[in-house]
Each structure stands twice: as structure tokens, then as C-alpha cells.
Motif scaffolding. Structure first.
Motif, mmCIF file in Angstrom:
data_model
loop_
_atom_site.group_PDB
_atom_site.id
_atom_site.type_symbol
_atom_site.label_atom_id
_atom_site.label_comp_id
_atom_site.label_asym_id
_atom_site.label_seq_id
_atom_site.Cartn_x
_atom_site.Cartn_y
_atom_site.Cartn_z
ATOM 1 N N ARG A 30 0.838 -1.188 0.000
ATOM 2 C CA ARG A 30 0.000 0.000 0.000
ATOM 3 C C ARG A 30 0.879 1.246 0.000
ATOM 4 O O ARG A 30 1.957 1.261 0.581
ATOM 5 C CB ARG A 30 -0.904 0.014 1.230
ATOM 6 N N VAL A 31 0.396 2.287 -0.666
ATOM 7 C CA VAL A 31 1.142 3.542 -0.746
ATOM 8 C C VAL A 31 1.182 4.198 0.630
ATOM 9 O O VAL A 31 0.155 4.378 1.276
ATOM 10 C CB VAL A 31 0.503 4.498 -1.769
ATOM 11 N N ALA A 32 2.388 4.534 1.073
ATOM 12 C CA ALA A 32 2.569 5.200 2.360
ATOM 13 C C ALA A 32 2.749 6.701 2.178
ATOM 14 O O ALA A 32 2.450 7.482 3.075
ATOM 15 C CB ALA A 32 3.776 4.616 3.093
ATOM 16 N N GLY A 33 3.234 7.121 1.027
ATOM 17 C CA GLY A 33 3.436 8.537 0.757
ATOM 18 C C GLY A 33 4.065 8.736 -0.607
ATOM 19 O O GLY A 33 4.492 7.791 -1.249
ATOM 20 N N TRP A 34 4.089 9.992 -1.037
ATOM 21 C CA TRP A 34 4.677 10.318 -2.328
ATOM 22 C C TRP A 34 5.169 11.755 -2.305
ATOM 23 O O TRP A 34 4.795 12.532 -1.449
ATOM 24 C CB TRP A 34 3.681 10.105 -3.462
ATOM 25 N N THR A 35 6.006 12.075 -3.275
ATOM 26 C CA THR A 35 6.498 13.440 -3.433
ATOM 27 C C THR A 35 6.808 13.688 -4.903
ATOM 28 O O THR A 35 7.100 12.755 -5.650
ATOM 29 C CB THR A 35 7.749 13.692 -2.565
ATOM 30 N N ALA A 36 6.711 14.931 -5.297
ATOM 31 C CA ALA A 36 7.070 15.341 -6.658
ATOM 32 C C ALA A 36 7.734 16.710 -6.556
ATOM 33 O O ALA A 36 7.196 17.624 -5.952
ATOM 34 C CB ALA A 36 5.835 15.422 -7.546
ATOM 35 N N VAL A 37 8.912 16.821 -7.121
ATOM 36 C CA VAL A 37 9.653 18.075 -7.078
ATOM 37 C C VAL A 37 9.142 18.981 -8.188
ATOM 38 O O VAL A 37 8.897 18.544 -9.307
ATOM 39 C CB VAL A 37 11.159 17.806 -7.260
ATOM 40 N N GLY A 38 8.977 20.245 -7.859
ATOM 41 C CA GLY A 38 8.554 21.225 -8.853
ATOM 42 C C GLY A 38 9.467 22.434 -8.811
ATOM 43 O O GLY A 38 10.230 22.636 -7.870
ATOM 44 N N ALA A 39 9.389 23.221 -9.842
ATOM 45 C CA ALA A 39 10.193 24.444 -9.895
ATOM 46 C C ALA A 39 9.718 25.416 -8.819
ATOM 47 O O ALA A 39 8.521 25.601 -8.633
ATOM 48 C CB ALA A 39 10.075 25.087 -11.265
ATOM 49 N N VAL A 40 10.659 25.997 -8.095
ATOM 50 C CA VAL A 40 10.293 26.966 -7.059
ATOM 51 C C VAL A 40 10.653 28.382 -7.478
ATOM 52 O O VAL A 40 10.170 29.330 -6.902
ATOM 53 C CB VAL A 40 10.953 26.638 -5.696
ATOM 54 N N SER A 41 11.519 28.506 -8.467
ATOM 55 C CA SER A 41 11.953 29.823 -8.900
ATOM 56 C C SER A 41 12.522 29.736 -10.310
ATOM 57 O O SER A 41 13.151 28.738 -10.667
ATOM 58 C CB SER A 41 13.021 30.375 -7.960
ATOM 59 N N SER A 42 12.322 30.765 -11.063
ATOM 60 C CA SER A 42 12.916 30.809 -12.400
ATOM 61 C C SER A 42 14.292 31.470 -12.376
ATOM 62 O O SER A 42 14.965 31.544 -13.392
ATOM 63 C CB SER A 42 11.989 31.574 -13.350
ATOM 64 N N ARG A 43 14.720 31.931 -11.187
ATOM 65 C CA ARG A 43 16.024 32.593 -11.067
ATOM 66 C C ARG A 43 17.153 31.573 -11.162
ATOM 67 O O ARG A 43 17.117 30.515 -10.540
ATOM 68 C CB ARG A 43 16.112 33.338 -9.739
ATOM 69 N N CYS A 44 18.185 31.879 -11.918
ATOM 70 C CA CYS A 44 19.289 30.943 -12.132
ATOM 71 C C CYS A 44 20.059 30.627 -10.854
ATOM 72 O O CYS A 44 20.675 29.579 -10.758
ATOM 73 C CB CYS A 44 20.225 31.461 -13.215
#
Length: 54
Positions: A30-44
């Protein structure tokens, strides 16, 4: 159900495919948890970093 699928597609499209992780129980599978990384800033200056929700 259709609205949920559309939201899921938008969520998936906004995140890199290689940074999605799932934690599952080894016995029950059974799934206990998940995560997905996303962009937090467009600054280099933030390139290569990931943010964790508070």
C-alpha cells in the motif's frame, strides 16, 4: 472523475518526470506517501535545488 484526471495531468505536466517518488509498505504494497519536485523559482541562482514543503 474526469475533473480529477485533468487536475492530475496538469500537476504532472508542471513537474519533472524524474523527480517523482513513491513510498510503499513492503508487505501490503500500500502507498505510504509520495512526493514530486517542482520548480520553485525561475532565477538561475536557484538552479539545481529542491524545496521541501514546510
Amino acid at each position: 472523475m474526469t475533473a480529477h484526471v485533468r487536475q492530475g495531468e496538469a500537476f504532472a505536466a508542471a513537474r519533472p518526470p524524474l523527480h517523482r517518488h513513491l513510498a510503499a509498505d513492503a508487505v501490503s504494497r500500500r502507498v505510504a506517501g509520495w512526493t514530486a519536485v517542482g520548480a520553485v523559482s525561475s532565477r538561475c541562482v536557484h538552479a539545481g535545488g529542491a524545496a521541501c514543503p514546510a
